[in-house]
Design an enzyme around this catalytic site. Structure first.
Site, PDB file in Angstrom:
ATOM      1  N   ARG A 146       0.843  -1.191   0.000  1.00  0.00           N
ATOM      2  CA  ARG A 146       0.000   0.000   0.000  1.00  0.00           C
ATOM      3  C   ARG A 146       0.883   1.248   0.000  1.00  0.00           C
ATOM      4  O   ARG A 146       2.025   1.216   0.477  1.00  0.00           O
ATOM      5  CB  ARG A 146      -0.905   0.015   1.227  1.00  0.00           C
ATOM      6  N   HIS A 267      -3.663  -9.472   3.011  1.00  0.00           N
ATOM      7  CA  HIS A 267      -5.101  -9.556   3.273  1.00  0.00           C
ATOM      8  C   HIS A 267      -5.374 -10.573   4.369  1.00  0.00           C
ATOM      9  O   HIS A 267      -4.886 -11.709   4.294  1.00  0.00           O
ATOM     10  CB  HIS A 267      -5.863  -9.973   2.009  1.00  0.00           C
TER      11      HIS A 267
END
Length: 302
Positions: A146, A267
């Site tokens: 990210r 995730h």
């Protein structure tokens, strides 16, 4: 109620170890709920708390908020009320059995490999800032991290000798991600030729710094990637997550398994990763024809 919200945020920070951005999101959503209750003179802690929550969600809908935004607000309220119930501060969970609206599933915007090449070729590596930008873009596409994780990287988080980067994602979860040779090369070049010029003698642990020698921000990176998208004449909406989405999609298109991609992206739930399996039917057919032992044309097998 303000004190209860602050108490809850402190709990999330200390006990749950949530990231600052997540804490800020929770606090902002709950403060909006508090402002709604104050404006309407409603008591969200009493027996009518469920009605108050439902009235708030209805107002969000009437004001044009998206299902995703309403779901986020409800998730914050659910966590808040569960905390209050566990602490004995309320006698019932006002959000129990309330279901979030289902937002329409939006496929992530991705770049083709050719568009990625065009984007990554835009920085002028003859300049200090250009070499920094090249290193950032290469690292981002090589790892799929990210943007918040990218700008949070310290010098100690990158091991160029062994080719990996260590980052801390949501919930302060640590993961180790391989770093390809191209990304290693440009990060190494940045450290040798560019970072010292940008730091200007300041003592900072940050890997990527701005023109003032301070840690680069998400907003700063956002401006950088938009500039190079324009230069590369990429006629797609570019977001800070575009390279992350492209990273995951390109891995899956080239045969990576879903569990590995889930691990690389950090995730917690594989269902989040499954959105990247939006391969075209033609691509799926191609994979099937090349991998299934009984997929060959019957005439070829005779």
């Amino acid at each position: 109620m303000e004190g209860l919200i602050n108490h809850f945020i402190h709990y999330l920070a200390v006990e749950k170890g949530l990231a600052e951005n997540t804490l800020a999101s929770y606090q902002g959503d709950l403060n909006q709920f508090r402002a709604f209750c104050r404006e309407k003179e409603l008591d969200p802690m009493g027996a009518g708390g469920r009605g108050v929550v439902m009235a708030y969600l209805l107002q969000l809908k009437k004001s044009g908020r998206s299902p995703a935004t309403i779901s986020r607000h409800l998730a914050a309220l659910k966590s808040f009320y569960r905390f209050l119930l566990a602490e004995g501060l309320v006698h019932m969970d006002a959000t129990a059995n309330l279901e979030s609206p289902r937002p329409p599933q939006r496929l992530p915007r991705v770049l083709s490999t050719r568009e990625v090449e065009s984007l990554l070729s835009q920085p002028r590596i003859s300049t200090a800032a250009g070499l920094r930008d090249k290193a950032m873009l290469e690292l981002l596409y090589a790892t799929g991290i990210r943007v918040s994780e990218l700008v949070s990287l310290d010098l100690a988080h990158v091991n160029l000798e062994h080719g990996f980067v260590r980052c801390f994602g949501k919930g302060a979860r640590e993961r180790i991600i391989p770093l390809g040779s191209v990304a290693c090369h440009y990060v190494s070049e940045y450290l040798l030729r560019s970072r010292g010029t940008l730091v200007k003698g300041k003592n900072t642990a940050a890997l990527f710094v701005n023109q003032q020698g301070q840690r680069l921000t998400r907003q700063g990176f956002w401006k950088i990637i938009k500039k190079y998208a324009r230069q590369g004449r990429i006629n797609k909406v570019i977001t800070p997550h575009t390279l992350r989405h492209s990273f995951a999609t390109h891995l899956l298109e080239n045969g990576a398994d879903l569990r590995s991609v889930q691990e690389l992206l950090g995730h917690a739930d594989i269902a989040t990763t499954q959105i990247y399996t939006h391969l075209t039917r033609a691509r799926l057919r191609e994979i099937y024809d090349h991998t299934h032992p009984r997929a060959a044309d019957i005439k070829k097998s005779n």
